[in-house]
Write a protein that holds these residues in place. Sequence first.
Motif, PDB file in Angstrom:
ATOM      1  N   VAL A   4      91.110  29.937  53.760  1.00  9.37           N
ATOM      2  CA  VAL A   4      89.903  29.097  53.854  1.00  9.37           C
ATOM      3  C   VAL A   4      90.203  27.687  53.355  1.00  9.37           C
ATOM      4  O   VAL A   4      90.924  27.502  52.372  1.00  9.37           O
ATOM      5  CB  VAL A   4      88.770  29.726  53.003  1.00  9.37           C
ATOM      6  N   VAL A   5      89.609  26.712  54.043  1.00 14.80           N
ATOM      7  CA  VAL A   5      89.792  25.328  53.616  1.00 14.80           C
ATOM      8  C   VAL A   5      88.455  24.588  53.649  1.00 14.80           C
ATOM      9  O   VAL A   5      87.540  24.991  54.371  1.00 14.80           O
ATOM     10  CB  VAL A   5      90.844  24.619  54.520  1.00 14.80           C
ATOM     11  N   GLY A   6      88.352  23.536  52.840  1.00 14.50           N
ATOM     12  CA  GLY A   6      87.144  22.711  52.868  1.00 14.50           C
ATOM     13  C   GLY A   6      87.504  21.294  52.489  1.00 14.50           C
ATOM     14  O   GLY A   6      88.523  21.060  51.835  1.00 14.50           O
ATOM     15  N   GLU A   7      86.677  20.355  52.928  1.00 15.40           N
ATOM     16  CA  GLU A   7      86.922  18.972  52.488  1.00 15.40           C
ATOM     17  C   GLU A   7      86.256  18.708  51.151  1.00 15.40           C
ATOM     18  O   GLU A   7      86.626  17.796  50.430  1.00 15.40           O
ATOM     19  CB  GLU A   7      86.395  18.003  53.548  1.00 15.40           C
ATOM     20  N   THR A   8      85.219  19.526  50.877  1.00 14.74           N
ATOM     21  CA  THR A   8      84.491  19.389  49.609  1.00 14.74           C
ATOM     22  C   THR A   8      84.295  20.779  49.015  1.00 14.74           C
ATOM     23  O   THR A   8      84.457  21.783  49.720  1.00 14.74           O
ATOM     24  CB  THR A   8      83.091  18.784  49.860  1.00 14.74           C
ATOM     25  N   LEU A   9      83.906  20.807  47.758  1.00 11.28           N
ATOM     26  CA  LEU A   9      83.616  22.087  47.104  1.00 11.28           C
ATOM     27  C   LEU A   9      82.574  22.858  47.918  1.00 11.28           C
ATOM     28  O   LEU A   9      82.701  24.059  48.161  1.00 11.28           O
ATOM     29  CB  LEU A   9      83.101  21.825  45.676  1.00 11.28           C
ATOM     30  N   ASP A  10      81.557  22.139  48.358  1.00 16.81           N
ATOM     31  CA  ASP A  10      80.488  22.772  49.102  1.00 16.81           C
ATOM     32  C   ASP A  10      80.993  23.419  50.405  1.00 16.81           C
ATOM     33  O   ASP A  10      80.538  24.494  50.786  1.00 16.81           O
ATOM     34  CB  ASP A  10      79.416  21.715  49.409  1.00 16.81           C
ATOM     35  N   GLU A  11      81.942  22.759  51.046  1.00 18.80           N
ATOM     36  CA  GLU A  11      82.482  23.330  52.297  1.00 18.80           C
ATOM     37  C   GLU A  11      83.273  24.612  52.035  1.00 18.80           C
ATOM     38  O   GLU A  11      83.210  25.549  52.820  1.00 18.80           O
ATOM     39  CB  GLU A  11      83.364  22.311  53.019  1.00 18.80           C
ATOM     40  N   TYR A  12      84.014  24.648  50.923  1.00 20.95           N
ATOM     41  CA  TYR A  12      84.718  25.897  50.573  1.00 20.95           C
ATOM     42  C   TYR A  12      83.680  27.010  50.364  1.00 20.95           C
ATOM     43  O   TYR A  12      83.835  28.129  50.847  1.00 20.95           O
ATOM     44  CB  TYR A  12      85.523  25.737  49.278  1.00 20.95           C
ATOM     45  N   ILE A  13      82.634  26.669  49.614  1.00 21.06           N
ATOM     46  CA  ILE A  13      81.623  27.688  49.290  1.00 21.06           C
ATOM     47  C   ILE A  13      80.937  28.184  50.569  1.00 21.06           C
ATOM     48  O   ILE A  13      80.782  29.384  50.777  1.00 21.06           O
ATOM     49  CB  ILE A  13      80.591  27.115  48.284  1.00 21.06           C
ATOM     50  N   GLN A  14      80.565  27.254  51.444  1.00 21.37           N
ATOM     51  CA  GLN A  14      79.876  27.655  52.683  1.00 21.37           C
ATOM     52  C   GLN A  14      80.763  28.572  53.537  1.00 21.37           C
ATOM     53  O   GLN A  14      80.288  29.545  54.118  1.00 21.37           O
ATOM     54  CB  GLN A  14      79.529  26.427  53.505  1.00 21.37           C
ATOM     55  N   ALA A  15      82.063  28.219  53.621  1.00 21.86           N
ATOM     56  CA  ALA A  15      82.969  29.029  54.462  1.00 21.86           C
ATOM     57  C   ALA A  15      83.083  30.450  53.904  1.00 21.86           C
ATOM     58  O   ALA A  15      82.980  31.428  54.646  1.00 21.86           O
ATOM     59  CB  ALA A  15      84.338  28.370  54.550  1.00 21.86           C
ATOM     60  N   VAL A  16      83.262  30.569  52.597  1.00 26.31           N
ATOM     61  CA  VAL A  16      83.397  31.909  52.005  1.00 26.31           C
ATOM     62  C   VAL A  16      82.060  32.651  52.084  1.00 26.31           C
ATOM     63  O   VAL A  16      82.019  33.857  52.356  1.00 26.31           O
ATOM     64  CB  VAL A  16      83.916  31.825  50.550  1.00 26.31           C
ATOM     65  N   ASP A  17      80.982  31.922  51.885  1.00 24.91           N
ATOM     66  CA  ASP A  17      79.649  32.530  51.942  1.00 24.91           C
ATOM     67  C   ASP A  17      79.428  33.241  53.288  1.00 24.91           C
ATOM     68  O   ASP A  17      78.794  34.282  53.353  1.00 24.91           O
ATOM     69  CB  ASP A  17      78.601  31.430  51.722  1.00 24.91           C
TER      70      ASP A  17
END
Length: 315
Positions: free
Chosen positions: A102-115
Motif C-alpha cells: 500500500v502507498v499514499g501521498e499523505t497519511l490520510d491516503e495510507y489510512i483510506q487505502a487500508v480502510d
Amino acid sequence: MSLLATNVGNVKLKNPVLLASGTCGVAAREFSSYFNLSELGGIVTKSLGIRPWVGNPTPRVVEIPNCGILNSIGLQNPGIEYFAKNELPFLTEQNATVVLNVVGETLDEYIQAVDYIKNRISEFSAIELNLSCPNVDGGLDFSQDPKKAFTVVSEIKKITKIPLWAKLSPNITDITVIGKACIDAGVDGLSLINTILGLAINRWTKKPVLPRGVGGYSGPAIKPIALRMVWQTYKQFPKIPIIGIGGIHTTDDAIEFLLCGASCIQVGTANFANPKASIEIINGLKDYLEKNKLSSISEIVGQAHQNKTPVSARH
Ligand SMILES: Cc1cc2nc3c(=O)[nH]c(=O)nc-3n(C[C@H](O)[C@H](O)[C@H](O)COP(=O)(O)O)c2cc1C
C-alpha cells in the motif's frame, strides 16, 4: 509440513520466497504462465493507492549492465478498488498467498487505502506499507523521518488486524532509527530494502536519461548494501521479523540474507531477467536443507551473528 514452511512473525508462509512489489506486474498474472502461483511463499502486489496513479513520463527504466537497473516508474497503479475487483479474484482462484503493498501521498491516503480492505483478513497474509519510494515527490518522507514512520504505522495498526510490514528505504544514514520507530509503533515485520537513489547520464544529450533525473537502483549491485542493513537491523532488534530484499538472483543470495537475519526474502529485479528465478531459488533451498541435514529453514536465520566458527571455515 514442508521443511521450507516458515513463520514471519505471525504470518505463515509455505516457503520463504516471495515476489517483490513492482517487479511482477500488478499481481503476478503474467507469471502464472511460467509456474503455479501457489508454489511461491507469496506475491507482493504492486504498490496500490486509494486512487489510480499515472506514474512518471517515459523512459522509466535504464539498464546498468552487469549491475542492475535504474527505474523511475513513479508508482503507476490502478488503485486498490480496481485491484480488489479485477485482480484479487484471480489470485484467490490460483490459491496464491497475497501480501498487499500500500502507498499514499499523505497519511490520510495510507489510512483510506487500508480502510478499504481492513477486514479482509482471510485474503491478505500481510500488508506491506511502502514508506520508501524514491520516484515520487515526498515518497521518502515516511521512511526518512522517524516521527512520520511512527505515525503512519501506529495509525494503520489501529484500523486492521492484518499483520503489518513496513518497507524501508536505504536512502538514510542509519536504518535502525526508522526501524525502531516502526517497532515502537507496533509493526509486525520490516521489509529491507527498497531501491537506492541513483543517476544515469546520456553523454550524447548531456542530460540525465530519466526525465526526473534520479531513479531507484536495484539488482545484483545493491546486495551488499541490503545485506548490511538486514545485518544491522537483526543485530539490534533480533525479535522483529525481517523480510530481506535487494539483489537476490540465486539460492546462494537468498541463503546469505537468511544467515544475516531475514526470516524470508523477496525476489525483485531478477524476475525481469528470469521469470522463474523465484522457483529456482525455492528448489535450491530444498536441496540446501537436504544436503545440510537441516529440519527447517528457520534454523539458519541469523546464524551469521553467532560467534561459533563453523568447522568448514577453520584453517
Ligand atoms: C521496476 C521496479 C518497480 C518497483 N515498484 C515498486 C513498488 O511499486 N513498490 C515497492 O514497494 N517497491 C517497488 N520496487 C522495489 C522492489 O520491490 C525492491 O524493493 C527493489 O527493487 C530491491 O530489490 P531487487 O534488487 O531484488 O530488485 C520496484 C522495483 C523495480 C525495479
